[in-house]
Design a protein around this motif. Sequence first.
Motif, mmCIF file in Angstrom:
data_model
loop_
_atom_site.group_PDB
_atom_site.id
_atom_site.type_symbol
_atom_site.label_atom_id
_atom_site.label_comp_id
_atom_site.label_asym_id
_atom_site.label_seq_id
_atom_site.Cartn_x
_atom_site.Cartn_y
_atom_site.Cartn_z
ATOM 1 N N PRO A 189 -35.210 9.827 -26.530
ATOM 2 C CA PRO A 189 -34.570 10.082 -25.240
ATOM 3 C C PRO A 189 -35.477 9.826 -23.973
ATOM 4 O O PRO A 189 -35.232 9.237 -22.842
ATOM 5 C CB PRO A 189 -34.228 11.554 -25.253
ATOM 6 C CG PRO A 189 -34.363 11.848 -26.822
ATOM 7 C CD PRO A 189 -35.213 10.886 -27.365
ATOM 8 N N GLY A 190 -36.893 10.443 -24.292
ATOM 9 C CA GLY A 190 -37.716 9.981 -23.185
ATOM 10 C C GLY A 190 -38.088 8.555 -23.027
ATOM 11 O O GLY A 190 -38.061 8.027 -21.677
ATOM 12 N N THR A 193 -34.933 7.074 -20.958
ATOM 13 C CA THR A 193 -35.193 7.532 -19.641
ATOM 14 C C THR A 193 -36.190 6.492 -18.859
ATOM 15 O O THR A 193 -35.795 6.134 -17.684
ATOM 16 C CB THR A 193 -35.817 8.912 -19.579
ATOM 17 O OG1 THR A 193 -34.976 9.749 -20.286
ATOM 18 C CG2 THR A 193 -35.574 9.434 -18.047
ATOM 19 N N LEU A 197 -34.927 3.797 -15.856
ATOM 20 C CA LEU A 197 -35.703 3.965 -14.701
ATOM 21 C C LEU A 197 -36.137 2.536 -14.286
ATOM 22 O O LEU A 197 -36.162 2.074 -13.269
ATOM 23 C CB LEU A 197 -36.961 4.844 -14.616
ATOM 24 C CG LEU A 197 -36.401 6.280 -14.688
ATOM 25 C CD1 LEU A 197 -37.512 7.371 -14.783
ATOM 26 C CD2 LEU A 197 -35.580 6.613 -13.116
ATOM 27 N N ASN A 268 -30.685 6.055 -11.714
ATOM 28 C CA ASN A 268 -31.741 7.144 -11.949
ATOM 29 C C ASN A 268 -31.148 8.560 -12.354
ATOM 30 O O ASN A 268 -31.696 9.160 -13.102
ATOM 31 C CB ASN A 268 -32.076 7.428 -10.494
ATOM 32 C CG ASN A 268 -33.582 6.393 -10.242
ATOM 33 O OD1 ASN A 268 -34.464 6.557 -10.691
ATOM 34 N ND2 ASN A 268 -32.948 5.284 -9.569
ATOM 35 N N ALA A 271 -30.568 8.797 -15.806
ATOM 36 C CA ALA A 271 -31.940 8.773 -16.600
ATOM 37 C C ALA A 271 -32.417 10.378 -16.616
ATOM 38 O O ALA A 271 -32.764 10.945 -17.383
ATOM 39 C CB ALA A 271 -33.130 8.073 -15.956
ATOM 40 N N VAL A 272 -32.138 10.947 -15.251
ATOM 41 C CA VAL A 272 -32.510 12.348 -15.135
ATOM 42 C C VAL A 272 -31.547 13.360 -16.063
ATOM 43 O O VAL A 272 -32.148 14.232 -16.577
ATOM 44 C CB VAL A 272 -32.233 12.810 -13.615
ATOM 45 C CG1 VAL A 272 -32.224 14.160 -13.364
ATOM 46 C CG2 VAL A 272 -33.345 11.959 -12.816
ATOM 47 N N ILE A 274 -30.244 12.298 -18.778
ATOM 48 C CA ILE A 274 -30.549 12.414 -20.259
ATOM 49 C C ILE A 274 -31.907 13.349 -20.533
ATOM 50 O O ILE A 274 -31.932 13.963 -21.587
ATOM 51 C CB ILE A 274 -30.843 11.051 -20.684
ATOM 52 C CG1 ILE A 274 -29.764 10.254 -20.743
ATOM 53 C CG2 ILE A 274 -31.555 10.885 -22.250
ATOM 54 C CD1 ILE A 274 -29.828 8.534 -20.919
ATOM 55 N N ARG A 275 -32.781 13.153 -19.711
ATOM 56 C CA ARG A 275 -34.164 14.169 -19.608
ATOM 57 C C ARG A 275 -33.707 15.409 -19.887
ATOM 58 O O ARG A 275 -34.117 16.311 -20.481
ATOM 59 C CB ARG A 275 -34.967 13.607 -18.345
ATOM 60 C CG ARG A 275 -36.212 14.097 -18.821
ATOM 61 C CD ARG A 275 -37.207 13.512 -17.707
ATOM 62 N NE ARG A 275 -36.940 13.767 -16.310
ATOM 63 C CZ ARG A 275 -37.093 13.028 -15.176
ATOM 64 N NH1 ARG A 275 -37.908 12.096 -15.396
ATOM 65 N NH2 ARG A 275 -36.630 13.356 -13.876
ATOM 66 N N ARG A 276 -32.689 16.015 -18.861
ATOM 67 C CA ARG A 276 -32.383 17.218 -18.751
ATOM 68 C C ARG A 276 -31.695 17.816 -20.168
ATOM 69 O O ARG A 276 -32.099 18.632 -20.838
ATOM 70 C CB ARG A 276 -31.173 17.295 -17.654
ATOM 71 C CG ARG A 276 -31.563 17.555 -16.159
ATOM 72 C CD ARG A 276 -31.786 19.010 -15.663
ATOM 73 N NE ARG A 276 -32.420 19.114 -14.518
ATOM 74 C CZ ARG A 276 -32.096 19.057 -13.518
ATOM 75 N NH1 ARG A 276 -30.607 18.905 -13.180
ATOM 76 N NH2 ARG A 276 -32.668 18.831 -12.267
#
Lengths: 284, 298, 260
Positions: A189-190, A193, A197, A268, A271-272, A274-276
Motif C-alpha cells: 500500500p505504501g 501510494t 503520487l 493525490n 493516494a492519501v 489508500i495511506r489512511r
Amino acid sequence: MFSPKTSERIAFAFLTLAIAIVVAFVFTIIFYITSNGIGAISTDFLTQGPKNRMTEGGIFPAIVGTVFLIIGSMAVALPLGILAAIYLNEYAEEGRIVWIIQMAINNLAGTPSVVFGLFGLAMFVKYMGFGASILAASLTLALVVLPVIIRASEEAMATVPPGLREASLALGVTRWQTVRKIVLPIALPGMVTGAILSVGRVAGETAPILLTGAAYFLPRLPTAISDQFMALPYHLFVLATSGTNIAATRPIQYGTALVLLLIVLGVNFVAVMIRRHYKKKMRW
Amino acid sequence: MLKSTRSKEFAIESLLLAVSAVTVVILILISLFLFGEGAALFKDIPFLDFLTGKNWYPTSEPPIFGLLPLLLGTLLVTAGAIIIAVPLGIASAVFISEIAPPKVAEILKPIIEILAGVPSVVYGFFGLVVLIPRLQQLLDLPTGQTALAGSIMLGIMALPTIISISEDAISAVPDFLKEGSLALGATRWQTIYRVTVPAALSGISAAVMLGMGRAIGETMTVMMVTGNAAVIPGFPGGIFAPVKTMTATIALEMGEVPQGSEHYHALFAIGAVLFIITLLINLIAEAVKRKYRFKVGS
Amino acid sequence: MVTDTFAEGIETEITVMELNLWYGAKQALKDISVDIPKNSITAFIGPSGCGKSTFLRCFNRMNDLIKSCRVEGDVLVGEDNIYESNVDVVELRKRVGMVFQKPNPFPMSIYENIAYGPRIHGEKNKEKLNSIVEETLKAAALWDEVSDQLDSPALDLSGGQQQRLCIARTLAVKPEIILLDEPCSALDPISTSKIEDLLMELKKDYTIVIVTHNMQQAARVSDYTAYFLLGELTEFGETRQIFEMPREKSTEDYITGRFG
Ligand SMILES: Nc1ncnc2c1ncn2[C@@H]1O[C@H](COP(=O)(O)OP(=O)(O)O)[C@@H](O)[C@H]1O
Ligand SMILES: [Mg+2]
C-alpha cells in the motif's frame, strides 16, 4: 514589555494568522481555477481536438499525450525505483557505496526539472537519436520521478517490522523470497501510494517535456513512441502565453487548468486515502 | 541445489545493486552532458566573460552571452520568495506541531500537501490571470509581470517543502526538553522560541535550504509571471520590474536555437551553473540535517 | 569451566568447540566449548547481557545478519561444521528452527502462517499442506483452539496462542533442533505453562535449546542447564545438579537470587 501571558497570546495570534494565510492560498487557487474552469468542461471538451487554430474545441489529444507519458515513464521508473529501494532497504549495509547511492538520490531529487529537460534533450533526443518523441520525454520524466518512487518505497518497506524478516529467515527462507512473500506484500500500500503520487508529478511536469518532444499543436494523435505529442500542462502554457487569441480563449485555458488540477489532485487524494485506509489496518 | 540457491541469491543481490547504482550513473551522465555541451561555448567565449558578462543578447550580431542578468534575476526572485515563505512556513510548522490540536493538525497537513501537488504551470497560469493584473493595479505599475510576482508565486510554492520538513524537525524535539522548560514555569510560547525552535534549528535550516532549491529550479511559473526581460535588476526598484531567470531562459530559448550553435551551448552552460548551484544547496542541506540528527540522537 | 561427564550412551546433537564471538571490537562470547545432548531440553540462564541470545543465534547463524559480528571456532550440528565456508545457511535454518521472544506471526491467516515454510520449500500439494497444518497445530497444542478458524488472521490470536502458532510454524519445516529465545517472557502464567508442557512433549522428537531468565522455568522443563556470565560459560551440567549442587560460587549466587 508585555506580560508573558499577553505575549503568548499575541504570538499565537500571529502563528494562527500565518497558517490562515497559507490555507487561504490553497483555497483561493483551487476556487479560482474551479469556478472559472467548470463552465468550459463538457463531453466535447474532453473528447474533441482543438479547432480553429486552437481557439475552440477540446483538449482530447493533450489528455491522450499525458496518459502516454504517464504510462511510458512509469513503465521505466517503477521497476527501477522499486528494485533500488529493495536493495537499499533490504540488502545494503551501511558503507561507502550505499552512502554514494543515497547522495545521488538526494541530489537527483533536488535537481531542477528544466535541467532534466536539458539532459533529456542532449542524451535521449540527440545522442541516442530518439528525436523529439514520447519515448524521449517519457524517459526524461522517468528520471524526474525516480527519486520520488525510491524514497516512497523505502519508507514503505521500513514500516515492516524487522521481527517478521527474522521469522522468515529463521524458517530457512532465502532473503529474496522473504522480500517477495513478506516484505513486499506488507509494504505494497505504501509503495502504491508513492507510485500514485509520482503519476501526479508526471502529469504536471512541463519543463522536461518542453525540451524533449511536446508539440504546440498536432493534427493527429500519436501512433508510435517515436511520435511527438501534445500534453495537458504544455497545452495550458501554450494557450495562456502564445495562443492565437489569448484573451478570447481564457475559458479554454481555465478548463484545461481545471482538468489538469483535477487529475493531479484526484491522484493525490486517492493516494492519501489508500495511506489512511492501511494505516488503520496496521496492527504493530 | 545447495550451491544453486546461493548463487541465485548472489545474482539477485548483484542485480539489485546494479539497479541502485543506476542513480549514480544518471547523476554522472547529467554532469557529463551538461558540462560537455556547456563547455563547447568556451571555445569561442572566455569562461569569465560568460560568468561576469552584464548582457544577454543571444541573437544580436555578434551575440553576447553574459550570465549576470539571468543569475541576478534568479537570485532576486528567489530572495523575495524566501522572504515570503520562511516566516509563513516556519510559523505554520510551529502552529501545526505545537499549537494545533491533533485533529486540526491532521486536517491541515493534507491541505498543505495540496500546495505541493499543484503543477507549476497551474501556479503560473494563476499568477498570470489573477495576480498580475491585481499587482499592476495595486502598485500602479506599467506591467504586473515583475520579479515581485515571481517571488510571490515561488514563495507559495516553496511553502509545502519548508512547512513539512520544519514540522518534522520540530516534532522530533524530545518531549523532555519541552517539559523541562514548562516545569520551570515558562509559558508555551516561551518554550517554543527558547527551547523547541532552537533545538530544531538545523532541521529548519535544512528546510529553508531545500525550499530555496525548489525556488531556484522552478521554471514554468517564473517564466509565466516575471516578464522575462534579461536586464540586470536594479535594487530595490528591480523588484517591481520584469526580470528573466536562468531557468526561464533555458525553457524559452531552447525551442528556437539550432543544435550545436553557440546559443545552444550557452543554454547548456546556464543549465550547468544551475545544476552546480542546486547540487551545492542539496549538499549543504544534507550536512545541516545530519548535524541535527546527531544532536537529537545523543 | 566445569562440565559434567554425561552417562554413557547420550548422543550429542550440537558440539561447540572453542567458540569466540565479537561485535566489532567487543568480545561477546569467550572461548566456549560445550556438547548439547540430543532429544533433551537444554536451558541457557544467566544475567541479561551475558550472551545467551548471541550464543543461541550461533546455532542457526542468525548472527550472520549482523554485519559487525565475527565468529571464530567450530559448531557442529550433527556431523556438519556449520561455520565452514561451503555451508548453505538457508539449508541450515531448515534444520535448526527458531522461536523468538516476541511472538511474530506473519500478517496472514493462521493456515497461511504454517503453510508459509513448506510452500516455499516446494510443497504444492493441497492435501499435504492441510495435513501439515493440522499435525503441527496439534503438536503445538493449538489445534483444539483454532481448528474452526484457520482462515482468520493470526494477529487476532492471544499472545500465548500466537507464540504456540510460531512454534507450530517452526515445526512445519521439520527441523531437528528448535531454539527458543525467552519464548514466554511476554506471556501470562497460564500460556507459559501450556508452552512448558508442549516443550516437554516435543523433546521426544526434537532437540530443544531454550533461553530463559526464569529460574523456575529452567528447573521445571530442562534436562541440562548452562549458566553464562559475561560472555563465558561458567557452568554446564544436568539441571538437577546445577540447581542442587552448583560447583561455582557465581552460579549459586545467581540461582539463589543474590544477583542478576
Ligand atoms: N547486534 C549487536 N551489536 C552489538 N552488540 C550486541 C548486539 N547484540 C548483542 N550485543 C551485545 O552482546 C552482549 C550479549 O548480548 P545478548 O546475547 O543479547 O545477551 P542476553 O541474551 O544474555 O541478554 C551484550 O553486551 C550486548 O550489548
Ligand atoms: Mg537475550
